[in-house]
Scaffold this active site. Sequence first.
Site, PDB file in Angstrom:
ATOM      1  N   TYR A  56       0.848  -1.198   0.000  1.00 16.15           N
ATOM      2  CA  TYR A  56       0.000   0.000   0.000  1.00 16.15           C
ATOM      3  C   TYR A  56       0.883   1.246   0.000  1.00 16.15           C
ATOM      4  CZ  TYR A  56      -3.721  -3.310   1.298  1.00 16.15           C
ATOM      5  OH  TYR A  56      -4.610  -4.374   1.338  1.00 16.15           O
ATOM      6  N   HIS A 130      -0.239 -12.173   0.811  1.00 12.76           N
ATOM      7  CA  HIS A 130      -1.257 -11.367   0.114  1.00 12.76           C
ATOM      8  C   HIS A 130      -1.897 -12.141  -1.040  1.00 12.76           C
ATOM      9  CE1 HIS A 130      -1.979  -6.757  -0.398  1.00 12.76           C
ATOM     10  NE2 HIS A 130      -3.080  -7.424  -0.598  1.00 12.76           N
ATOM     11  N   PRO A 210     -15.832  -4.922   1.994  1.00 13.40           N
ATOM     12  CA  PRO A 210     -17.222  -5.276   2.306  1.00 13.40           C
ATOM     13  C   PRO A 210     -18.230  -4.257   1.773  1.00 13.40           C
ATOM     14  CG  PRO A 210     -16.127  -4.410   4.260  1.00 13.40           C
ATOM     15  CD  PRO A 210     -15.064  -4.578   3.206  1.00 13.40           C
ATOM     16  N   LEU A 211     -17.708  -3.060   1.389  1.00  8.05           N
ATOM     17  CA  LEU A 211     -18.591  -2.041   0.804  1.00  8.05           C
ATOM     18  C   LEU A 211     -18.455  -2.021  -0.723  1.00  8.05           C
ATOM     19  CD1 LEU A 211     -17.876   0.790   3.409  1.00  8.05           C
ATOM     20  CD2 LEU A 211     -19.869  -0.720   3.283  1.00  8.05           C
ATOM     21  N   ARG A 213     -15.848  -1.623  -2.396  1.00  7.35           N
ATOM     22  CA  ARG A 213     -14.953  -0.476  -2.646  1.00  7.35           C
ATOM     23  C   ARG A 213     -15.728   0.843  -2.682  1.00  7.35           C
ATOM     24  NH1 ARG A 213     -10.024  -2.858  -4.158  1.00  7.35           N
ATOM     25  NH2 ARG A 213     -10.256  -5.003  -4.820  1.00  7.35           N
ATOM     26  N   GLY A 214     -16.802   0.911  -1.930  1.00  6.48           N
ATOM     27  CA  GLY A 214     -17.575   2.146  -1.800  1.00  6.48           C
ATOM     28  C   GLY A 214     -18.858   2.141  -2.608  1.00  6.48           C
ATOM     29  N   ALA A 217     -22.215   1.650  -0.836  1.00  2.00           N
ATOM     30  CA  ALA A 217     -22.530   2.686   0.164  1.00  2.00           C
ATOM     31  C   ALA A 217     -23.287   3.860  -0.461  1.00  2.00           C
ATOM     32  CB  ALA A 217     -21.253   3.186   0.825  1.00  2.00           C
TER      33      ALA A 217
HETATM   34  N1  NAP Z   1      -6.309  -8.759   0.681  1.00  4.04           N
HETATM   35  C1  NAP Z   1      -6.507  -8.012  -0.388  1.00  4.04           C
HETATM   36  O1  NAP Z   1      -6.138  -8.367  -1.505  1.00  4.04           O
HETATM   37  C2  NAP Z   1      -7.189  -6.680  -0.215  1.00  4.04           C
HETATM   38  C3  NAP Z   1      -7.707  -6.004  -1.322  1.00  4.04           C
HETATM   39  C4  NAP Z   1      -8.366  -4.788  -1.118  1.00  4.04           C
HETATM   40  C5  NAP Z   1      -8.489  -4.272   0.157  1.00  4.04           C
HETATM   41  N2  NAP Z   1      -7.955  -4.932   1.236  1.00  4.04           N
HETATM   42  C6  NAP Z   1      -8.089  -4.422   2.607  1.00  4.04           C
HETATM   43  O2  NAP Z   1      -9.467  -4.332   2.915  1.00  4.04           O
HETATM   44  C7  NAP Z   1      -9.786  -3.023   3.357  1.00  4.04           C
HETATM   45  C8  NAP Z   1     -11.213  -2.677   2.977  1.00  4.04           C
HETATM   46  O3  NAP Z   1     -11.414  -2.752   1.586  1.00  4.04           O
HETATM   47  P1  NAP Z   1     -11.500  -1.463   0.645  1.00  4.04           P
HETATM   48  O4  NAP Z   1     -11.072  -0.274   1.410  1.00  4.04           O
HETATM   49  O5  NAP Z   1     -10.793  -1.803  -0.592  1.00  4.04           O
HETATM   50  O6  NAP Z   1     -13.043  -1.382   0.263  1.00  4.04           O
HETATM   51  P2  NAP Z   1     -14.373  -1.085   1.098  1.00  4.04           P
HETATM   52  O7  NAP Z   1     -14.128  -1.198   2.522  1.00  4.04           O
HETATM   53  O8  NAP Z   1     -15.412  -1.931   0.488  1.00  4.04           O
HETATM   54  O9  NAP Z   1     -14.708   0.405   0.658  1.00  4.04           O
HETATM   55  C9  NAP Z   1     -13.871   1.496   0.892  1.00  4.04           C
HETATM   56  C10 NAP Z   1     -14.485   2.691   0.210  1.00  4.04           C
HETATM   57  O10 NAP Z   1     -15.752   2.957   0.801  1.00  4.04           O
HETATM   58  C11 NAP Z   1     -15.824   4.278   1.281  1.00  4.04           C
HETATM   59  N3  NAP Z   1     -16.581   4.247   2.550  1.00  4.04           N
HETATM   60  C12 NAP Z   1     -16.192   3.712   3.716  1.00  4.04           C
HETATM   61  N4  NAP Z   1     -17.153   3.851   4.652  1.00  4.04           N
HETATM   62  C13 NAP Z   1     -18.170   4.511   4.046  1.00  4.04           C
HETATM   63  C14 NAP Z   1     -19.437   4.971   4.482  1.00  4.04           C
HETATM   64  N5  NAP Z   1     -19.852   4.762   5.721  1.00  4.04           N
HETATM   65  N6  NAP Z   1     -20.220   5.625   3.604  1.00  4.04           N
HETATM   66  C15 NAP Z   1     -19.809   5.843   2.327  1.00  4.04           C
HETATM   67  N7  NAP Z   1     -18.632   5.426   1.845  1.00  4.04           N
HETATM   68  C16 NAP Z   1     -17.808   4.763   2.702  1.00  4.04           C
HETATM   69  C17 NAP Z   1     -14.393   4.713   1.484  1.00  4.04           C
HETATM   70  O11 NAP Z   1     -14.323   6.112   1.349  1.00  4.04           O
HETATM   71  P3  NAP Z   1     -13.080   7.001   1.832  1.00  4.04           P
HETATM   72  O12 NAP Z   1     -11.854   6.363   1.212  1.00  4.04           O
HETATM   73  O13 NAP Z   1     -13.389   8.328   1.279  1.00  4.04           O
HETATM   74  O14 NAP Z   1     -13.031   6.958   3.296  1.00  4.04           O
HETATM   75  C18 NAP Z   1     -13.670   3.963   0.363  1.00  4.04           C
HETATM   76  O15 NAP Z   1     -13.767   4.690  -0.832  1.00  4.04           O
HETATM   77  C19 NAP Z   1      -8.716  -2.143   2.694  1.00  4.04           C
HETATM   78  O16 NAP Z   1      -8.580  -0.907   3.345  1.00  4.04           O
HETATM   79  C20 NAP Z   1      -7.498  -3.032   2.801  1.00  4.04           C
HETATM   80  O17 NAP Z   1      -6.913  -2.908   4.090  1.00  4.04           O
HETATM   81  C21 NAP Z   1      -7.321  -6.135   1.046  1.00  4.04           C
END
Ligand code: NAP
Length: 334
Positions: A56, A130, A210-211, A213-214, A217
């Site tokens: 990251y 990963h 879980p969202l 990627r937004g 939401a």
């Molecule tokens: N193992 C893997 O290969 C892998 C891949 C992807 C991600 N991850 C991990 O999983 C974590 C979560 O996944 P993710 O961040 O990719 O996707 P996510 O949790 O599904 O969604 C994140 C997005 O949703 C927005 N968001 C969060 N809370 C919200 C709310 N209450 N209302 C409206 N929008 C909201 C965020 O906005 P803002 O950014 O503006 O706050 C961001 O754009 C990552 O941070 C990372 O640590 C792991």
Amino acid sequence: MKYKELAKTGEKLSAVGLGCMGMSAAYGTPDDTESLSTLQYALDFGINFWDTADIYANGVNEELISKVLVPNRDKIFIATKFGFRLRGGDGNAFVGGEAYIDASPKWIKQAVENSLKRLKIETIDLYYAHRVDPNIPIEETVGAMAELVKEGKIRYLGLSECTAEDLRKAYAIHPITALQSEYSLLSRDVEKEILPLTKELGMTFVPFAPLSRGLIANKLDVNSLASTDFRANLPRYQGEYLDNNQKLSAAFAELAESKSCSPAQLAIAWVMAQSDNIIPIPGTKRRKYLEENAGAVDVELKKEDFETIEGLLKKYPNIGPRYSARENKFVDKK
Ligand SMILES: NC(=O)c1ccc[n+]([C@@H]2O[C@H](COP(=O)([O-])OP(=O)(O)OC[C@H]3O[C@@H](n4cnc5c(N)ncnc54)[C@H](OP(=O)(O)O)[C@@H]3O)[C@@H](O)[C@H]2O)c1
């Protein structure tokens, strides 16, 4: 906050964790001041399960987290990951850079030192591979990770995005405490085999994104994503798929409103309700969203809510693939 035990370890983790990737990489312009406030705010809410990775922003995310982690080490359970590398050692793994997987014992030894140095701690709580390295037997990767436990550099082992077959092989070498793979209303592949297997093995399943990627939401302005935003190149954010997904998200938001919660809360609560061994890690860089997401633990879904959600998914089925070919080649398909 409510707490759940991580696998059978005795560790109490917040039922909603915090994904930190977007603070430094993948989603828009970083804002370190707000991100640091969000990390501090997570402590106030008792959100103790934080997720990062060495890729990251090439270690920048781990360095950012260390600023709050170090003075609060006993209050935070930190998870990080190794395995993605960049050709030439530099560039952006999410946009433009050429990434590859290295889960070789040699690289693991180096990667863990790099992460410990950037996080400024002596032991990583949960260390994930990963991705599965297509060129290295998973047994070798896990064997090298198990050595790190003996050396006191990591405490628990995790894998991300592996198949059921590889998970079983890995587990035969050393207990795997957590599997982190994509799981949301829009990405349900794990339901068939992976989720039941984690339950059978007594592991924790950690849904990433879980969202969606937004998207689910329903607050993201998809039409003005910067070209440097990872999502701009994903199929679900384009053309007919985007059209479907915006309609689905709008309908889902109406359901959330009828339940007096936000769509993000409903989406997180839905994921958590799928199995008692699930701890999601919604990602955010804002205090406002963090607080909202923490509230998902109090959202209760009734039988008719699940049915309504299934109905919406049937009404808007053209969701599209979660990755483009560029990312899909890294997902374990054995
Ligand atoms: N193992 C893997 O290969 C892998 C891949 C992807 C991600 N991850 C991990 O999983 C974590 C979560 O996944 P993710 O961040 O990719 O996707 P996510 O949790 O599904 O969604 C994140 C997005 O949703 C927005 N968001 C969060 N809370 C919200 C709310 N209450 N209302 C409206 N929008 C909201 C965020 O906005 P803002 O950014 O503006 O706050 C961001 O754009 C990552 O941070 C990372 O640590 C792991």
